[in-house]
Design a protein around this motif. Structure first.
Motif, PDB file in Angstrom:
ATOM      1  N   GLN A  29      -6.671  -7.295   4.220  1.00 33.35           N
ATOM      2  CA  GLN A  29      -6.146  -6.859   2.915  1.00 33.35           C
ATOM      3  C   GLN A  29      -7.065  -7.265   1.763  1.00 33.35           C
ATOM      4  OE1 GLN A  29      -2.109  -8.412   2.691  1.00 33.35           O
ATOM      5  NE2 GLN A  29      -1.311  -6.831   4.034  1.00 33.35           N
TER       6      GLN A  29
ATOM      7  N   THR B 151      -3.090  -2.936   3.454  1.00 34.67           N
ATOM      8  CA  THR B 151      -2.448  -3.338   4.695  1.00 34.67           C
ATOM      9  C   THR B 151      -3.415  -4.077   5.609  1.00 34.67           C
ATOM     10  OG1 THR B 151      -2.940  -1.518   6.237  1.00 34.67           O
ATOM     11  CG2 THR B 151      -1.287  -1.085   4.532  1.00 34.67           C
TER      12      THR B 151
ATOM     13  N   ASP C  70       4.494  -6.619  10.230  1.00 36.19           N
ATOM     14  CA  ASP C  70       3.351  -5.849   9.738  1.00 36.19           C
ATOM     15  C   ASP C  70       2.149  -6.667   9.296  1.00 36.19           C
ATOM     16  OD1 ASP C  70       4.658  -6.935   7.556  1.00 36.19           O
ATOM     17  OD2 ASP C  70       5.110  -5.030   6.599  1.00 36.19           O
TER      18      ASP C  70
ATOM     19  N   ASP D  27       1.660  -0.202   9.916  1.00 33.42           N
ATOM     20  CA  ASP D  27       0.722   0.318   8.920  1.00 33.42           C
ATOM     21  C   ASP D  27       1.419   1.053   7.788  1.00 33.42           C
ATOM     22  OD1 ASP D  27       1.480   2.695  10.154  1.00 33.42           O
ATOM     23  OD2 ASP D  27      -0.507   3.138  10.962  1.00 33.42           O
TER      24      ASP D  27
ATOM     25  N   SER E 167       3.312  -8.718   3.607  1.00 33.58           N
ATOM     26  CA  SER E 167       3.884  -7.410   3.920  1.00 33.58           C
ATOM     27  C   SER E 167       3.588  -6.422   2.800  1.00 33.58           C
ATOM     28  CB  SER E 167       5.394  -7.511   4.102  1.00 33.58           C
ATOM     29  OG  SER E 167       5.957  -6.211   4.231  1.00 33.58           O
ATOM     30  N   PRO E 168       3.034  -5.253   3.140  1.00 40.58           N
ATOM     31  CA  PRO E 168       2.748  -4.256   2.101  1.00 40.58           C
ATOM     32  C   PRO E 168       4.004  -3.695   1.422  1.00 40.58           C
ATOM     33  CG  PRO E 168       1.478  -3.815   4.091  1.00 40.58           C
ATOM     34  CD  PRO E 168       2.502  -4.843   4.455  1.00 40.58           C
TER      35      PRO E 168
END
Length: 566
Positions: A138, A385, A226, A339, A178-179
């Protein structure tokens, strides 16, 4: 900041050869890396960059700063063009390097505003020859950075709340978050306050800036799991305790490279309030007990392998926290792809939209265009991500179609082909001094070939393809369905050419598999880069023809004989 002093009386004295553990052996440096860190903290080099090196130029930089302390501020020298992969291990660092830098910008799970995206895009255009990649940590990575421009880049980044502090080096490197933190309808717990508290209190703290080696963190509260928690030094994963409610499960000791090891559960439940202190306890254990004598054994995974999770928990609770933590549940199996590609409704009625660049390549024009698109559609922000993708947050319902079309015009598709979606690649020989083969361009070409050749093959789940330029596994080759490790191989005609060793059947937690696992290798199997598309096509067609009902590629790859995998 308060810290519980470790109770050294609980630790028996160690006998035999020193491993350089500060809490056992003392702090005498046992190798050159430990010596230069002890001589001058890596964080101190910033002043010299700003006041000396940016003015006097590249040739004024001494080796311990250039090849060591610069990393504490996200800077590595990049590879000189024209040096083939066969010479990577034969040349010294100064012979491989150019007078330009890779610069790594942390995001730490942060939601990037249009203003921040525009600054990132302008830096790429103004100082990095248009380069910019989304890494699987990221981060944003630039190339072609000149030392003279570094102070101005820092000024621009820090003006909008971004930084390169401890993006590399023996430090707490960039956090995976976490996105979809704080917005997903199915989120267990929002990790954003925990990440913010930890980075505010301890990022850039001299007490944590001399670790045995790098330290990687992942924190998520989303049930898709994730943030690839199984391969980080420390991870906090959202769970619900039957009596205590939402919180985190603690994982420790993951890492890949040449000695891959999956993280283990420590078995404790960590509340949101306790999470920062627990993180600090884990990294302090690594600082004090991590092995420093040999760099190849200096990751936390080696300490955990020696101690085991039970002893690690005992030391954490007794020496560092001063209190016991409750037992906790394990995370549930992943509920979906981590993703976040595609269009998804948020808990507030808006939408988040995940899009895929090809192997993380974006560039200044894409970042600036993305900033304009976010503003034009009234969206909130963008997160990166752990799969080299991006997610646009807070998209109004009546703007979703406009956003999706605009992303497509930027080369960011929300409906990627299976291989475009699941292929990752490290920097490779184009810029990396450790690399042996090209990765990014190779992966792009292979994706295009596979999209055409396998158009009629129906797969229940995508097959992940990870391309790495050297053995260090920055692209996570051991946890891919098909992982490719760069090397030089010999053709039947006797020519030495770029190629790959193949790892098959690896994977992290996903809807298709409850547990992570490492891939297998086939003895003697090396695929020339020019034959890569042929090999992957052949492998996928065999899998499609031979699989049993609902059998995953990983299960098939571990089941069949070696001959089927060549």
């Amino acid at each position: 900041m308060t810290t519980v002093a470790p109770n050294r009386a609980l630790r028996p004295p160690r006998t035999g050869r020193s491993n350089g553990q500060w809490a056992v052996d003392g702090r005498e440096p046992l190798n050159h890396n430990e010596t230069f860190k002890a001589h001058d903290n890596g964080l101190n080099v910033r002043e010299r960059i700003e006041t000396v090196y940016a003015r006097e130029g590249f040739d004024a930089i001494p080796s311990d700063d250039l090849h060591g302390r610069f990393r504490w501020w996200g800077l590595y020298t990049q590879r000189k063009a024209g040096i083939d992969g066969g010479r990577t291990a034969q040349l010294e660092p100064h012979e491989l390097e150019d007078k330009y830098f890779m610069m790594r910008v942390r995001s730490d799970g942060q939601a990037l505003s249009a203003e921040q995206l525009r600054v990132l895009g302008d830096i790429s255009t103004d100082f990095a020859r248009g380069s910019a990649d989304i890494s699987d940590r990221q981060n944003i990575q630039y190339h072609w950075i000149a030392i003279e421009d570094v102070p101005e880049i820092w000024r621009r980044l820090e003006a909008v709340g971004l930084q390169t502090t401890e993006a590399c080096g023996d430090t707490p490197r960039g956090f995976l978050g976490s996105p979809v933190a704080g917005i997903a309808a199915d989120e267990i717990i929002d990790p954003t306050p925990v990440i913010r508290e930890i980075t505010t209190r301890w990022l850039g703290d001299p007490e944590l800036s001399n670790l045995p080696r790098k330290f990687k963190t992942a924190i998520t509260g989303h049930p898709s799991l994730d943030v690839v928690h199984e391969i980080n030094d420390v991870s906090l994963v959202g769970v619900v305790h039957p009596e205590l409610g939402p919180g985190f499960d603690l994982w420790v000791g993951g890492g890949l490279s040449t000695a891959p090891r999956l993280a283990e559960r420590i078995g404790v439940f960590v509340s949101e309030a306790d999470a920062p202190d627990v993180w600090h306890g884990v990294i302090s254990i690594f600082r004090d007990y991590g092995f420093r004598r040999m760099r190849t054994k200096a990751r936390l995974k080696f300490l955990l392998a020696e101690w085991g999770p039970e002893k690690f928990r005992e030391v954490l609770e007794t020496e560092y926290l001063g209190r016991a933590l409750p037992d906790g549940p394990a995370p549930q199996p992943a509920t979906g792809p981590g993703d976040h590609v595609g269009v998804h409704r948020q808990k507030d009625g808006r939408f988040y939209v995940g899009a895929a660049p090809t192997v993380g390549r974006v560039g200044g024009g894409v970042l600036s265009g993305l900033a304009d698109l976010v503003e034009r559609t009234g969206s909130d922000a963008v997160r990166l991500t752990a799969h080299q993708k991006l997610v646009v947050l807070g998209v109004p319902e009546d703007q979703v179609d406009t956003l999706v079309a605009g992303l497509g015009e930027l080369g960011l598709t929300t409906t990627p082909s299976p291989f475009r979606r699941t292929t990752m690649a490290c920097t490779g020989i184009e810029f990396c001094k450790l690399a042996i083969v090209d990765t990014k361009d190779t992966a792009v070409a292979v994706i295009a070939e596979l999209e055409e050749r396998l158009r009629g093959i129906e797969l229940d789940t995508p097959i992940s393809l990870h391309v790495n330029g050297c053995p260090n596994s920055c692209a996570r080759i051991q946890t891919a369905d098909i992982g490719l490790k760069g090397l030089i191989t010999t053709t039947d005609a006797g020519d030495q050419v770029p190629g790959f060793q193949v790892h098959l059947g690896g994977g992290l937690a996903s809807p298709e598999r409850d547990e992570a696992g490492l891939g297998r290798t086939v003895r003697g199997l090396k695929v020339p880069a020019a034959d890569l598309a042929d090999y992957v096509e052949r492998l996928v067609r065999r899998y499609a023809a031979q699989r049993t009902s609902a059998e995953t590629f990983a299960s098939w790859a571990h089941r069949v004989d070696d001959e089927e995998l060549t």
